[in-house]
Motif scaffolding. Structure first.
Motif, PDB file in Angstrom:
ATOM      1  N   TRP A 158       0.593  -0.672   0.132  1.00  0.00           N
ATOM      2  CA  TRP A 158      -0.193  -0.455  -0.219  1.00  0.00           C
ATOM      3  C   TRP A 158       1.141   1.469   0.242  1.00  0.00           C
ATOM      4  CZ3 TRP A 158      -4.319  -0.928  -1.531  1.00  0.00           C
ATOM      5  CH2 TRP A 158      -5.455  -1.598  -1.265  1.00  0.00           C
ATOM      6  N   THR A 159       1.612   0.898   0.008  1.00  0.00           N
ATOM      7  CA  THR A 159       3.245   2.462  -0.305  1.00  0.00           C
ATOM      8  C   THR A 159       2.115   3.274  -0.908  1.00  0.00           C
ATOM      9  OG1 THR A 159       4.782   1.571   1.232  1.00  0.00           O
ATOM     10  CG2 THR A 159       4.900   3.037  -0.323  1.00  0.00           C
ATOM     11  N   PRO A 160       2.206   2.714  -2.455  1.00  0.00           N
ATOM     12  CA  PRO A 160       1.541   4.059  -3.275  1.00  0.00           C
ATOM     13  C   PRO A 160       0.405   4.270  -3.140  1.00  0.00           C
ATOM     14  CG  PRO A 160       2.505   1.523  -4.700  1.00  0.00           C
ATOM     15  CD  PRO A 160       2.693   0.886  -2.660  1.00  0.00           C
ATOM     16  N   LEU A 161      -0.540   3.700  -2.510  1.00  0.00           N
ATOM     17  CA  LEU A 161      -1.128   4.589  -1.650  1.00  0.00           C
ATOM     18  C   LEU A 161      -0.726   5.243  -1.043  1.00  0.00           C
ATOM     19  CD1 LEU A 161      -4.756   5.182  -1.628  1.00  0.00           C
ATOM     20  CD2 LEU A 161      -4.474   2.328   0.205  1.00  0.00           C
ATOM     21  N   LEU A 162      -0.189   5.583  -0.155  1.00  0.00           N
ATOM     22  CA  LEU A 162       0.153   6.095   1.633  1.00  0.00           C
ATOM     23  C   LEU A 162       0.154   7.739   0.402  1.00  0.00           C
ATOM     24  CD1 LEU A 162       1.012   3.791   3.226  1.00  0.00           C
ATOM     25  CD2 LEU A 162      -1.271   4.709   3.793  1.00  0.00           C
ATOM     26  N   ASP A 163       1.509   6.842  -0.612  1.00  0.00           N
ATOM     27  CA  ASP A 163       1.902   8.668  -0.931  1.00  0.00           C
ATOM     28  C   ASP A 163       0.685   8.720  -1.357  1.00  0.00           C
ATOM     29  OD1 ASP A 163       4.486   7.405  -0.626  1.00  0.00           O
ATOM     30  OD2 ASP A 163       5.200   6.687  -2.298  1.00  0.00           O
ATOM     31  N   LEU A 164       0.187   8.650  -2.271  1.00  0.00           N
ATOM     32  CA  LEU A 164      -1.154   9.360  -3.396  1.00  0.00           C
ATOM     33  C   LEU A 164      -1.792  10.425  -1.881  1.00  0.00           C
ATOM     34  CD1 LEU A 164      -2.592  10.037  -5.742  1.00  0.00           C
ATOM     35  CD2 LEU A 164      -4.090   8.463  -4.814  1.00  0.00           C
ATOM     36  N   VAL A 165      -2.054   9.552  -1.298  1.00  0.00           N
ATOM     37  CA  VAL A 165      -3.327  10.118   0.117  1.00  0.00           C
ATOM     38  C   VAL A 165      -2.608  11.404   0.650  1.00  0.00           C
ATOM     39  CG1 VAL A 165      -3.914   9.734   2.476  1.00  0.00           C
ATOM     40  CG2 VAL A 165      -4.251   8.813   1.195  1.00  0.00           C
ATOM     41  N   ASP A 166      -0.936  11.068   0.706  1.00  0.00           N
ATOM     42  CA  ASP A 166       0.617  12.632   0.750  1.00  0.00           C
ATOM     43  C   ASP A 166       0.248  13.649  -0.673  1.00  0.00           C
ATOM     44  OD1 ASP A 166       1.049  11.427   3.289  1.00  0.00           O
ATOM     45  OD2 ASP A 166       2.475  10.656   2.702  1.00  0.00           O
ATOM     46  N   HIS A 167       0.173  13.430  -1.156  1.00  0.00           N
ATOM     47  CA  HIS A 167      -0.034  14.307  -2.788  1.00  0.00           C
ATOM     48  C   HIS A 167      -1.196  14.747  -2.710  1.00  0.00           C
ATOM     49  CE1 HIS A 167       0.399  15.142  -6.849  1.00  0.00           C
ATOM     50  NE2 HIS A 167      -1.227  14.790  -7.265  1.00  0.00           N
ATOM     51  N   VAL A 168      -2.337  14.035  -2.064  1.00  0.00           N
ATOM     52  CA  VAL A 168      -3.771  14.760  -1.648  1.00  0.00           C
ATOM     53  C   VAL A 168      -4.059  15.833  -1.043  1.00  0.00           C
ATOM     54  CG1 VAL A 168      -6.229  14.724  -1.553  1.00  0.00           C
ATOM     55  CG2 VAL A 168      -5.361  13.095  -3.188  1.00  0.00           C
ATOM     56  N   ILE A 169      -3.006  15.696   0.296  1.00  0.00           N
ATOM     57  CA  ILE A 169      -2.759  16.677   1.432  1.00  0.00           C
ATOM     58  C   ILE A 169      -1.611  17.626   1.228  1.00  0.00           C
ATOM     59  CG2 ILE A 169      -1.843  17.270   3.467  1.00  0.00           C
ATOM     60  CD1 ILE A 169      -2.674  14.208   4.263  1.00  0.00           C
ATOM     61  N   ALA A 170      -0.591  17.021   0.322  1.00  0.00           N
ATOM     62  CA  ALA A 170       0.579  17.916  -0.122  1.00  0.00           C
ATOM     63  C   ALA A 170      -0.293  19.127  -1.313  1.00  0.00           C
ATOM     64  CB  ALA A 170       1.727  17.869  -0.690  1.00  0.00           C
ATOM     65  N   GLU A 171      -1.500  19.358  -2.500  1.00  0.00           N
ATOM     66  CA  GLU A 171      -2.054  19.842  -3.281  1.00  0.00           C
ATOM     67  C   GLU A 171      -3.365  20.333  -2.361  1.00  0.00           C
ATOM     68  OE1 GLU A 171      -0.867  20.362  -5.946  1.00  0.00           O
ATOM     69  OE2 GLU A 171       0.623  19.302  -5.610  1.00  0.00           O
ATOM     70  N   GLY A 172      -3.224  20.342  -1.687  1.00  0.00           N
ATOM     71  CA  GLY A 172      -4.724  21.087  -0.847  1.00  0.00           C
ATOM     72  C   GLY A 172      -6.028  20.755  -1.155  1.00  0.00           C
ATOM     73  N   PHE A 173      -6.065  18.854  -1.344  1.00  0.00           N
ATOM     74  CA  PHE A 173      -7.368  18.697  -1.629  1.00  0.00           C
ATOM     75  C   PHE A 173      -7.759  18.221   0.100  1.00  0.00           C
ATOM     76  CE2 PHE A 173      -6.051  19.461  -5.237  1.00  0.00           C
ATOM     77  CZ  PHE A 173      -7.246  19.804  -6.539  1.00  0.00           C
ATOM     78  N   ALA A 174      -6.675  18.158   0.937  1.00  0.00           N
ATOM     79  CA  ALA A 174      -7.453  17.702   2.302  1.00  0.00           C
ATOM     80  C   ALA A 174      -6.341  18.112   3.546  1.00  0.00           C
ATOM     81  CB  ALA A 174      -7.334  15.513   2.308  1.00  0.00           C
ATOM     82  N   ASP A 175      -6.875  17.913   4.837  1.00  0.00           N
ATOM     83  CA  ASP A 175      -6.133  18.653   5.499  1.00  0.00           C
ATOM     84  C   ASP A 175      -4.889  17.300   6.122  1.00  0.00           C
ATOM     85  OD1 ASP A 175      -5.997  20.432   7.792  1.00  0.00           O
ATOM     86  OD2 ASP A 175      -5.983  18.481   9.314  1.00  0.00           O
TER      87      ASP A 175
END
Length: 184
Positions: A141-158
């Protein structure tokens, strides 16, 4: 120690590596030995079947939840402690969630992603505060966790979104997490 019901989302396929089935087997046995009830998709196939078979063989209680249209396809045969048949996949997800204290994600495909993201969304908008645990064995699940981090970094989630996920690298770490949850 309070008894927990653990909803496991995972694949109805075995995956490309035998280690996935071994991880599922170890998870099912650990849940039974821990005294947790396994809530799962009621299929006998893939690592979903491996988790339930291991839990049942180790004397654990299971609750299988399956939509009627999947009964012939996924068999749903090995459910000595109970099986609920729902009308839809969405209802299946809701029933599994409502009958559990913790969500645990093992390797899987689109269905597993759909299931965990709906539960995560429900938590993000305040509909529950149940723990969501990701078994990231083999770094699946590392790619999924990276995606969650990306969503946060791009301002789409806290940033709190990432804190809603407890990541464990092996079954022993999942057990430690469940022990902590059961004692709190």
């Amino acid at each position: 120690m309070a008894r927990l019901s653990v909803c496991v989302f995972c694949g109805a396929r075995p995956g490309a590596q035998p280690a996935y089935a071994a991880m599922a087997d170890a998870t099912g046995r650990m849940l039974a030995e821990f005294g947790a009830r396994l809530v799962y998709g009621a299929g006998d196939m893939g690592i979903m079947g491996a988790v339930s078979a291991a839990a049942q063989e180790a004397g654990g209680e299971t609750l299988g939840v399956i939509p009627g249209h999947l009964v012939p396809r996924e068999r749903g045969g090995r459910v000595p402690h109970g099986q609920l048949v729902t009308e839809t996949m969405h209802e299946r997800k809701k029933v599994m969630f409502m009958n559990s204290d913790v969500t645990l994600l093992l390797p899987g495909g689109a269905g597993s992603l759909d299931e965990v993201f709906e539960v995560l969304t429900w938590r993000q908008i305040g509909l529950h505060d149940k723990p969501i645990v990701i078994l990231n064995g083999l770094g699946f699940w590392t790619p999924l966790l990276d995606l969650v981090d990306h969503v946060i970094a791009e301002g789409f989630a806290d940033a709190s979104l990432r804190d809603m996920l407890t990541v464990c690298d092996d079954v022993e770490a999942v057990k430690t997490t469940l022990e902590r949850l059961a004692s709190s």
